[in-house]
Motif scaffolding. Structure first.
Motif, PDB file in Angstrom:
ATOM      1  N   SER A   1       0.709  -1.206   0.060  1.00 46.90           N
ATOM      2  CA  SER A   1      -0.048   0.193   0.001  1.00 46.90           C
ATOM      3  C   SER A   1       0.812   1.214  -0.114  1.00 46.90           C
ATOM      4  O   SER A   1       0.654   2.335  -0.989  1.00 46.90           O
ATOM      5  CB  SER A   1      -0.849   0.101   1.230  1.00 46.90           C
TER       6      SER A   1
ATOM      7  N   SER B   1      -1.602  -4.865  -2.493  1.00 44.05           N
ATOM      8  CA  SER B   1      -2.567  -4.188  -1.265  1.00 44.05           C
ATOM      9  C   SER B   1      -3.081  -3.065  -1.740  1.00 44.05           C
ATOM     10  O   SER B   1      -2.989  -2.450  -3.014  1.00 44.05           O
ATOM     11  CB  SER B   1      -1.492  -3.950  -0.038  1.00 44.05           C
ATOM     12  N   GLY B   2      -3.659  -2.292  -0.779  1.00 42.42           N
ATOM     13  CA  GLY B   2      -4.309  -0.881  -1.285  1.00 42.42           C
ATOM     14  C   GLY B   2      -5.651  -0.751  -0.972  1.00 42.42           C
ATOM     15  O   GLY B   2      -6.307   0.444  -1.119  1.00 42.42           O
ATOM     16  N   ALA B   3      -6.193  -2.089  -0.747  1.00 42.89           N
ATOM     17  CA  ALA B   3      -7.747  -1.892  -0.658  1.00 42.89           C
ATOM     18  C   ALA B   3      -8.324  -1.068   0.417  1.00 42.89           C
ATOM     19  O   ALA B   3      -9.144  -0.088   0.266  1.00 42.89           O
ATOM     20  CB  ALA B   3      -8.464  -3.147  -0.698  1.00 42.89           C
ATOM     21  N   ILE B   4      -7.620  -1.141   1.420  1.00 40.28           N
ATOM     22  CA  ILE B   4      -8.091  -0.642   2.786  1.00 40.28           C
ATOM     23  C   ILE B   4      -7.715   1.013   2.641  1.00 40.28           C
ATOM     24  O   ILE B   4      -8.668   1.862   2.839  1.00 40.28           O
ATOM     25  CB  ILE B   4      -7.502  -1.106   4.118  1.00 40.28           C
TER      26      ILE B   4
ATOM     27  N   ASN C   1      -5.379 -10.133  -3.961  1.00 42.56           N
ATOM     28  CA  ASN C   1      -5.491  -9.498  -2.802  1.00 42.56           C
ATOM     29  C   ASN C   1      -5.980 -10.505  -1.871  1.00 42.56           C
ATOM     30  O   ASN C   1      -6.723 -11.442  -2.335  1.00 42.56           O
ATOM     31  CB  ASN C   1      -5.971  -8.173  -2.767  1.00 42.56           C
TER      32      ASN C   1
ATOM     33  N   ASP D   1     -10.310  -9.107   2.103  1.00 43.76           N
ATOM     34  CA  ASP D   1     -10.346  -8.562   3.442  1.00 43.76           C
ATOM     35  C   ASP D   1     -11.654  -8.183   3.970  1.00 43.76           C
ATOM     36  O   ASP D   1     -11.892  -8.199   5.143  1.00 43.76           O
ATOM     37  CB  ASP D   1      -9.993  -7.111   3.175  1.00 43.76           C
TER      38      ASP D   1
ATOM     39  N   GLY E   1      -3.509 -12.019   6.657  1.00 34.40           N
ATOM     40  CA  GLY E   1      -3.214 -10.683   7.474  1.00 34.40           C
ATOM     41  C   GLY E   1      -2.283  -9.725   6.894  1.00 34.40           C
ATOM     42  O   GLY E   1      -2.366  -8.484   6.560  1.00 34.40           O
ATOM     43  N   ASP E   2      -1.084 -10.158   6.179  1.00 37.40           N
ATOM     44  CA  ASP E   2      -0.406  -9.196   5.259  1.00 37.40           C
ATOM     45  C   ASP E   2       0.012  -9.869   3.998  1.00 37.40           C
ATOM     46  O   ASP E   2      -0.057 -10.994   3.745  1.00 37.40           O
ATOM     47  CB  ASP E   2       1.018  -9.086   5.954  1.00 37.40           C
ATOM     48  N   ASN E   3       0.181  -9.027   2.980  1.00 36.18           N
ATOM     49  CA  ASN E   3       0.347  -9.335   1.742  1.00 36.18           C
ATOM     50  C   ASN E   3       1.871  -9.846   1.280  1.00 36.18           C
ATOM     51  O   ASN E   3       1.991 -10.572   0.184  1.00 36.18           O
ATOM     52  CB  ASN E   3      -0.062  -8.195   0.600  1.00 36.18           C
TER      53      ASN E   3
ATOM     54  N   GLY F   1       0.535  -0.119   5.294  1.00 39.38           N
ATOM     55  CA  GLY F   1       0.200  -1.628   4.987  1.00 39.38           C
ATOM     56  C   GLY F   1       0.555  -2.317   6.276  1.00 39.38           C
ATOM     57  O   GLY F   1       0.845  -1.587   7.397  1.00 39.38           O
ATOM     58  N   THR F   2       0.777  -3.629   6.237  1.00 44.06           N
ATOM     59  CA  THR F   2       0.945  -4.522   7.478  1.00 44.06           C
ATOM     60  C   THR F   2       2.332  -4.959   7.670  1.00 44.06           C
ATOM     61  O   THR F   2       2.901  -5.661   8.465  1.00 44.06           O
ATOM     62  CB  THR F   2      -0.191  -5.502   7.911  1.00 44.06           C
TER      63      THR F   2
HETATM   64  N1  GLU Z   1      -5.038  -6.529   2.029  1.00 47.04           N
HETATM   65  C1  GLU Z   1      -4.732  -5.081   2.437  1.00 47.04           C
HETATM   66  C2  GLU Z   1      -5.350  -4.165   1.825  1.00 47.04           C
HETATM   67  O1  GLU Z   1      -5.365  -4.508   0.411  1.00 47.04           O
HETATM   68  C3  GLU Z   1      -3.388  -5.074   2.878  1.00 47.04           C
HETATM   69  C4  GLU Z   1      -2.503  -5.956   3.382  1.00 47.04           C
HETATM   70  C5  GLU Z   1      -0.819  -5.519   3.649  1.00 47.04           C
HETATM   71  O2  GLU Z   1      -0.806  -4.172   3.748  1.00 47.04           O
HETATM   72  O3  GLU Z   1      -0.087  -6.433   3.486  1.00 47.04           O
HETATM   73  O4  GLU Z   1      -5.357  -3.156   2.096  1.00 47.04           O
END
Ligand code: GLU
Length: 286
Positions: free
Chosen positions: A20, A58-61, A144, A147, A157-159, A221-222
């Motif tokens: 992200s 990532s990036g959805a949230i 992805n 989520d 939890g993390d990508n 991100g995570t």
């Molecule tokens: N899957 C989450 C998203 O797309 C992020 C997970 C991550 O940052 O690793 O927002």
């Protein structure tokens, strides 16, 4: 070392992961369209060279949160709020990707996974078949975590980890993690000026794995270094080389595949005992 780098030229199936924080402008949190454009162009060019490509993004949230104008990060966000952001943001993110991939005459597909996609035998079988079919069609899968139905604490939890799982599922030859760091250091370079950069890791020692646990992730991100080393462990165990490189110039993708000495290369060491579904099932229980 030169030989390890040279061998990257022959990689045929490549999983690229971007986080992200690499997709956003640091100052505003908005998507960096110029970077996305170059990223997509690089991936399309790999396809044009006849390679199979998967993008784990990532990036959805982050995108969802922006869309509803909530810019302040609060630590006590209930999971449901993040899931709502993800539902909004995933669609927006894909819309952006689809638009740019289409400009380069490339078809892209969306695959959203959870822990159970791997743990459940039928789900895993189906997912593997879908990827195989997409490769046959010359389509680029964009992956992805799902989520909106996954609960971070008990899911992948993390990508970083997700991308290694995907690489294993599709029998990739190379996993490329694009992040906001140049690669692996002997310590956190932000806090320790003596931290040394590591160009190649031929063996993932316990010492290295412990070192990763001390680092933290970025704001958006995570993934910190810990999750990257976990990803390296999965990739290495199933025989996949992995490179961590800086996403500040996404043209690093082509340079790495040209055998240039960019990022940290983790050389695969197959572990015959490694069982992906079992590993995923036990994640976060350890
Ligand atoms: N899957 C989450 C998203 O797309 C992020 C997970 C991550 O940052 O690793 O927002």
């Amino acid at each position: 070392m030169t030989d390890f780098r040279e061998s990257l030229k022959d990689k045929k199936r490549i999983v690229v992961k971007i986080g992200s924080s690499s997709l956003q402008h640091a100052q505003t949190g908005n998507l960096d369209y110029a970077k996305l454009d170059i990223l997509v162009r690089e991936l399309c060019d790999l396809r044009n060279q006849g390679k199979d490509v998967v993008l784990v993004t990532s990036g959805a949230i982050a995108v969802g949160k922006k869309a509803v104008q909530l810019s302040d990060k609060t630590d006590d966000n209930p999971i449901a709020v993040k899931q709502a952001y993800a539902a909004i943001g995933q669609a927006r993110l894909m819309m952006t990707y689809q638009k740019i991939f289409a400009e380069y005459n490339q078809v892209a597909a969306q695959i959203l996974m959870t822990k159970y996609t791997i743990v459940d035998n039928l789900n895993r079988f189906n997912a593997r078949n879908t990827f195989a079919e997409l490769f046959k069609l010359g389509v680029i899968p964009i992956v992805n975590e799902n989520d909106t139905v996954a609960t971070h604490e008990i899911e992948i939890g993390d990508n970083d980890t997700l991308s290694a799982i995907v690489a294993s599922l599709v029998d990739a030859d190379l996993l490329l993690l694009l992040s906001d760091i140049d690669g692996l250091y002997t310590d956190d370079p932000h806090n320790n000026p003596d931290a040394r950069y590591i160009e190649v890791v031929e063996e993932l020692t316990q010492e290295l794995m412990e070192m990763g646990k001390k680092t933290t992730g970025s704001d958006s991100g995570t993934g910190g270094m810990n999750t990257k080393l976990q990803a390296a462990k999965i990739a290495s165990s199933v025989g996949i080389d992995m490179v961590i490189a800086n996403s500040n110039d996404v043209r690093n993708i082509r340079r790495i595949l040209d055998g240039k000495n960019i990022g940290t290369l983790f050389v695969a060491n197959v572990d015959e005992q490694f069982d992906l579904p079992l590993y995923v099932q036990q994640m976060h229980v350890r």
